[in-house]
Design a protein around this motif. Sequence first.
Motif, PDB file in Angstrom:
ATOM      1  N   LEU A 360       0.914  -1.310   0.028  1.00  0.00           N
ATOM      2  CA  LEU A 360      -0.021  -0.095  -0.047  1.00  0.00           C
ATOM      3  C   LEU A 360       0.795   1.307   0.186  1.00  0.00           C
ATOM      4  N   THR A 361       1.957   1.409   0.753  1.00  0.00           N
ATOM      5  CA  THR A 361       2.849   2.682   0.794  1.00  0.00           C
ATOM      6  C   THR A 361       3.943   2.553  -0.292  1.00  0.00           C
ATOM      7  N   THR A 362       3.792   1.536  -1.305  1.00  0.00           N
ATOM      8  CA  THR A 362       4.740   1.770  -2.402  1.00  0.00           C
ATOM      9  C   THR A 362       4.344   1.551  -3.744  1.00  0.00           C
ATOM     10  N   ASP A 363       3.098   1.179  -3.658  1.00  0.00           N
ATOM     11  CA  ASP A 363       2.308   0.839  -4.949  1.00  0.00           C
ATOM     12  C   ASP A 363       1.351   1.902  -5.326  1.00  0.00           C
ATOM     13  N   GLN A 364       1.533   2.467  -6.447  1.00  0.00           N
ATOM     14  CA  GLN A 364       0.416   3.431  -6.650  1.00  0.00           C
ATOM     15  C   GLN A 364      -0.876   3.212  -7.005  1.00  0.00           C
ATOM     16  N   GLU A 365      -0.802   1.858  -7.858  1.00  0.00           N
ATOM     17  CA  GLU A 365      -2.105   1.130  -8.199  1.00  0.00           C
ATOM     18  C   GLU A 365      -3.161   0.955  -6.968  1.00  0.00           C
ATOM     19  N   MET A 366      -2.247   0.239  -5.780  1.00  0.00           N
ATOM     20  CA  MET A 366      -2.955  -0.109  -4.563  1.00  0.00           C
ATOM     21  C   MET A 366      -3.315   1.283  -3.748  1.00  0.00           C
ATOM     22  N   TYR A 367      -2.627   2.196  -3.756  1.00  0.00           N
ATOM     23  CA  TYR A 367      -2.713   3.447  -2.959  1.00  0.00           C
ATOM     24  C   TYR A 367      -3.941   4.269  -3.293  1.00  0.00           C
ATOM     25  N   ASP A 368      -4.168   4.188  -4.834  1.00  0.00           N
ATOM     26  CA  ASP A 368      -5.092   4.958  -5.601  1.00  0.00           C
ATOM     27  C   ASP A 368      -6.391   4.568  -5.193  1.00  0.00           C
ATOM     28  N   ALA A 369      -6.325   2.971  -5.207  1.00  0.00           N
ATOM     29  CA  ALA A 369      -7.779   1.936  -4.857  1.00  0.00           C
ATOM     30  C   ALA A 369      -7.983   2.384  -3.634  1.00  0.00           C
ATOM     31  N   LEU A 370      -7.239   2.230  -2.605  1.00  0.00           N
ATOM     32  CA  LEU A 370      -7.841   2.706  -1.232  1.00  0.00           C
ATOM     33  C   LEU A 370      -7.908   4.048  -0.985  1.00  0.00           C
ATOM     34  N   MET A 371      -7.206   4.941  -1.737  1.00  0.00           N
ATOM     35  CA  MET A 371      -7.629   6.243  -1.098  1.00  0.00           C
ATOM     36  C   MET A 371      -8.744   6.962  -1.971  1.00  0.00           C
ATOM     37  N   TYR A 372      -8.613   6.912  -3.260  1.00  0.00           N
ATOM     38  CA  TYR A 372      -9.530   7.528  -4.123  1.00  0.00           C
ATOM     39  C   TYR A 372     -10.440   6.684  -4.722  1.00  0.00           C
ATOM     40  N   GLY A 373     -10.551   5.187  -4.608  1.00  0.00           N
ATOM     41  CA  GLY A 373     -11.325   4.304  -5.325  1.00  0.00           C
ATOM     42  C   GLY A 373     -11.216   3.969  -6.504  1.00  0.00           C
ATOM     43  N   VAL A 374     -12.230   3.924  -7.391  1.00  0.00           N
ATOM     44  CA  VAL A 374     -12.146   3.358  -8.782  1.00  0.00           C
ATOM     45  C   VAL A 374     -12.087   4.484  -9.750  1.00  0.00           C
ATOM     46  N   GLU A 375     -11.200   4.624 -10.553  1.00  0.00           N
ATOM     47  CA  GLU A 375     -10.998   5.658 -11.464  1.00  0.00           C
ATOM     48  C   GLU A 375     -12.172   5.442 -12.580  1.00  0.00           C
ATOM     49  N   GLY A 376     -12.794   6.903 -12.836  1.00  0.00           N
ATOM     50  CA  GLY A 376     -14.089   6.784 -13.759  1.00  0.00           C
ATOM     51  C   GLY A 376     -15.175   6.857 -12.986  1.00  0.00           C
ATOM     52  N   THR A 377     -15.376   5.979 -11.806  1.00  0.00           N
ATOM     53  CA  THR A 377     -16.418   5.839 -10.980  1.00  0.00           C
ATOM     54  C   THR A 377     -16.559   6.835  -9.714  1.00  0.00           C
ATOM     55  N   THR A 378     -15.470   6.672  -9.011  1.00  0.00           N
ATOM     56  CA  THR A 378     -15.412   7.682  -7.715  1.00  0.00           C
ATOM     57  C   THR A 378     -14.543   8.635  -7.918  1.00  0.00           C
TER      58      THR A 378
END
Lengths: 508, 304
Positions: A360-378
Amino acid sequence: MKFKTVKRGIALGTAAVMTMGLLTGCGGKSNTSSSGSSSVQTNEDGSLNTDKEVELVMYVISDRPAGQDIVDAKVNEILKEKLNCTLKINWIGWAEYANKYPLLFSSGEAFDLAYSATWVNFTSLAQKGAFKNLDELWPTYAPDNFAATSDTAKEQATVSGHYYCVPTQLATYTAYGPIYRGDLVEGSGWDGVMENYEDIEEYCDIIKETHPEMEPLDQYSAEPEWSYVYMQNQGFTTVDKGLRYMWFDPSEENPKVFTMGEYEGTPEFLEMMARWNEKGFFSKSALSDTDSQKFQNGKAALRVHNIDTYRTQAILNPDWDIRFSNMVKDVAHLPFTQDCMVISNTSKNPERALAFWNLLTTDQEMYDALMYGVEGTTYTLNDKGEFAITDTDLYGEGAMWCARSDKLTRNQVGTPDDYDPQKQAFEQSITAGQGTERFAGFVFDTSSIETEIAACSNVAQQYWWPLELAYTNSETGLAEYTEKMKAAGLDKIVAEAQKQLDAYVASH
Amino acid sequence: MKDFIEEVKRNKALFVMAAPAVILVLVMQYLPMTGLVLAFKNYRYDMGVFGSDWNGFANFSYLFSSGTGWLITRNTILYNLLNLITSQFLAVLIAIFITEMNGKIFKKLSQSIIFLPYFISWVIVGVFVYNIFNYETGLLNGMLASMGLDPVNMYDKPGAWPVIICVFNSWKWCGYNSVIYIAAITGVDAEIYEAASIDGATIFQRIRAITLPSIKPTIITMLLLQVGRILRGDFEMFYQIVGNNGQLYNATDVIDTYVFRSLLQNSNIGMTAAASFYQSTLCFIIIVVVNAVVKRIDEEYALF
């Protein structure tokens, strides 16, 4: 007949044993040591074995967003692929966290990760054995995170000689000051300088004249922060952010702890507050007002808070020309433990939990998913990599504040232009080991004086808050406050603070 | 013991019927009492309730360290006495009025209206109170200003708050409490009233000679039940009406609010257990004493 009584005896006995089991289960010794399970969790070469699928359970403090299910699906899809696990997030709402959070660790419930922070008593909980010791787990299973964490942060994560949390990597600053509106004073001939309390008074005078329907200062039933900022504006620092009656001057070689009651500038400050009260800068019933959104809703013209609140407010009301001015004379880093992640001492999979944290603290994809959700949806991203929330009712920002870092955290669209430059200026003004920054690693251990702290925090609320807002007479009120603080054991707290501060100075 | 076994043998069915209730009370009320040891312990999460070290009376000291303990104990008892008397008195009064009313629709309507405040949460009541007494924009000062009088800052006058709190408490509870008395009055044999009417008793004579004596046992039981809670301030009420306003604390602080405020910032389970222990012990003493007094006066009415 006799047989029957025996049977009854057995039944009673079993019931008793079961209830005892229940009781000991409630906060009993949890000996789920990591050494027992590590043979299963580790491969021969020492890397993490993820053959067995596990469900990680994490507690965070925030209200569960309506769109969490969509986000969970996305998160678990990534986690399943990368670590063969799923994550279940349990939310402790803002309305109940104060009561519920401390009980998490005494209930005996098995869970893996939890949000923690200085403001939910991280240190005290660690001392009382609520968390798992991370001395070996952290460097072994979250090596990238461990390497990226600064030495200051590691020192702050240490309680009684052991690591008990993984702190945030996002640098935050003690900068604090007025957030105010430019549109209200336009054309009034105000010089726009906001550096000290005279400037605040000038600004409020203009507001009182041009917008008499507004309250110039945002003051409601929460703790007044005018003295807190005033003292920092003079260059002083608190021993502990929660105990705002105790200060020291960080520029001294061997600083001496003093209290608000003793400080020679206190009468002058109270005189100023009496004047502000007289001028009607805030309501005479403010301490009973529960409306915490007065600035945001346009009912008040100035509030004091930090630069992140400034950004939030500026995004919410872009037409108001909202500005922020730091009034802390000597800015330092905030403790990195003001957002941190802990592993519960009941965790069955601490290794996988830390591996998840590393991801979570090194991977942008994982971080984005937990912090901002799903791109295009949230959320959506613009070409600068800034995010915009699609629908705040569906999903705002995740509650993984403790996973933030300068590298992964994105700016929000609409962030004011001077947000980053101001932060950079804070960073540049800090010199390691100098001034307030020298004491950034200092954590006040209150375990031996809990009784006095509880009594004093109560006296402060009962006598200092009304005094600060000049509801009570500044002279007699100050004398009464000082006397009550003494009776509540303030001297003992000051002596303890001085002792720990001296020890800190000696070892740094 | 032998007698007890004999007794069980003789009344098997009765014991079986009583068992669920007895077990429930044992498990839900008596077993948790073991948690009271926490009041005398320095609680650690990893050592558990029974494994933690003893620390004597240290957990109690913050209650009394600055003399606040006596003040809040006094406040709690006085508030509850005041609220007990006013709300029960009003409830009896309302019950009598409602049962004596003749118009059916009017009767139901007024009962519902009096009952309604019970459903309003203290959070909302807190907002009412603030909007009435706010110095700048409050209802009270608005009315005073329209009459050409000087505004009053109620938040500066702690002495007025026991009355304010008592009024709101009665307003909220009397409708609810009156239901029990209405039920008790309805249970009185109608023939007695008829006989009294025929003998020429006025309405006041009937109330004094028939209604009040008939519901006396209900009144006493209700009072005794309330006395058991006398040291538990209605936290929600005090918290929502007074909130963070320190100016009023000397007149409005009760044990629950003080403990909540002092310990919100540190998660010391031992200290909260100590406060709870203190409350429970005092409650226990008070209820035993009151019951003994009642028993002395009239054994019939005592709880135990």
